[in-house]
Scaffold this motif. Sequence first.
Motif, PDB file in Angstrom:
ATOM      1  N   GLY A  61       0.611  -1.261   0.096  1.00  0.00           N
ATOM      2  CA  GLY A  61      -0.161  -0.021  -0.098  1.00  0.00           C
ATOM      3  C   GLY A  61       0.766   1.335   0.053  1.00  0.00           C
ATOM      4  O   GLY A  61       0.453   2.283  -0.574  1.00  0.00           O
ATOM      5  N   GLU A  62       1.693   1.267   0.819  1.00  0.00           N
ATOM      6  CA  GLU A  62       2.718   2.458   0.831  1.00  0.00           C
ATOM      7  C   GLU A  62       3.423   2.685  -0.333  1.00  0.00           C
ATOM      8  O   GLU A  62       3.931   3.732  -0.851  1.00  0.00           O
ATOM      9  CB  GLU A  62       3.895   2.305   2.060  1.00  0.00           C
ATOM     10  N   ARG A  64       2.502   1.728  -3.250  1.00  0.00           N
ATOM     11  CA  ARG A  64       1.520   2.102  -4.352  1.00  0.00           C
ATOM     12  C   ARG A  64       1.283   3.885  -4.230  1.00  0.00           C
ATOM     13  O   ARG A  64       1.191   4.552  -5.171  1.00  0.00           O
ATOM     14  CB  ARG A  64       0.192   1.629  -4.221  1.00  0.00           C
ATOM     15  N   ARG A  65       1.297   4.272  -2.830  1.00  0.00           N
ATOM     16  CA  ARG A  65       1.096   5.650  -2.509  1.00  0.00           C
ATOM     17  C   ARG A  65       2.441   6.532  -3.253  1.00  0.00           C
ATOM     18  O   ARG A  65       2.059   7.291  -3.706  1.00  0.00           O
ATOM     19  CB  ARG A  65       0.909   5.853  -0.969  1.00  0.00           C
ATOM     20  N   SER A  68       2.107   6.387  -7.073  1.00  0.00           N
ATOM     21  CA  SER A  68       1.238   7.220  -7.541  1.00  0.00           C
ATOM     22  C   SER A  68       1.575   8.870  -7.508  1.00  0.00           C
ATOM     23  O   SER A  68       1.431   9.490  -8.516  1.00  0.00           O
ATOM     24  CB  SER A  68       0.036   6.850  -7.018  1.00  0.00           C
ATOM     25  N   HIS A  69       2.131   8.950  -6.329  1.00  0.00           N
ATOM     26  CA  HIS A  69       2.565  10.320  -5.992  1.00  0.00           C
ATOM     27  C   HIS A  69       3.765  10.789  -7.314  1.00  0.00           C
ATOM     28  O   HIS A  69       3.689  11.936  -7.854  1.00  0.00           O
ATOM     29  CB  HIS A  69       3.081  10.614  -4.829  1.00  0.00           C
TER      30      HIS A  69
END
Length: 177
Positions: A61-62, A64-65, A68-69
Amino acid sequence: MPQQAVTTQQIIIIGFMGTGKTTVAHELGRELNCLAVDLDELIERREHRSASEIIEQDGEGEFRRIESHLLYETLEAARARIIAVGGSAWTIAVNRQLIAERRALSVWLDADFELCWKRIVSGIETRPLARSREMAARLYNERRPVYELADTRVTVSEEDSAAEIARRVSNEILRQQ
Ligand code: S3P
């Protein structure tokens, strides 16, 4: 260093692990004489850790964050015309939306599973999401329908050189314009 403005459409190279996205992106950059970057390399430079280390230490999850950023930043900065992204970036709806908003052209490098797996196991890079053949095959099959949403597809086989694939990609770019 002066920022190089992009005068033409950005190209996003997508596809499963082991399809050769990074190598082809750099080859295409040479052929089209423009800047090509690899999003995982940008992440590593920014975070001082590789994609796989981030996934292992902080979870998917981290990663992916962060991904995306950085995709958003890279698209907006528009210095790089060609952006190779990690195998799952395109499978995230918000990333596809960012790419669509920039009117970038998505190019799917499509290789069969056996070739991807052979490269995954022989590569020096660790892939925490593809630790076994079963894990990788499941992901490969799950992601295929989403990769099919790309603007265009270039088939990759074992005997193709990166230069040959880059030539095919640049033909596709011309065809799409
Ligand atoms: C991933 C692929 C990797 C990297 C991360 C996650 C994936 O990039 O982004 O380990 O989920 O497919 P490559 O496709 O360049 O191996």
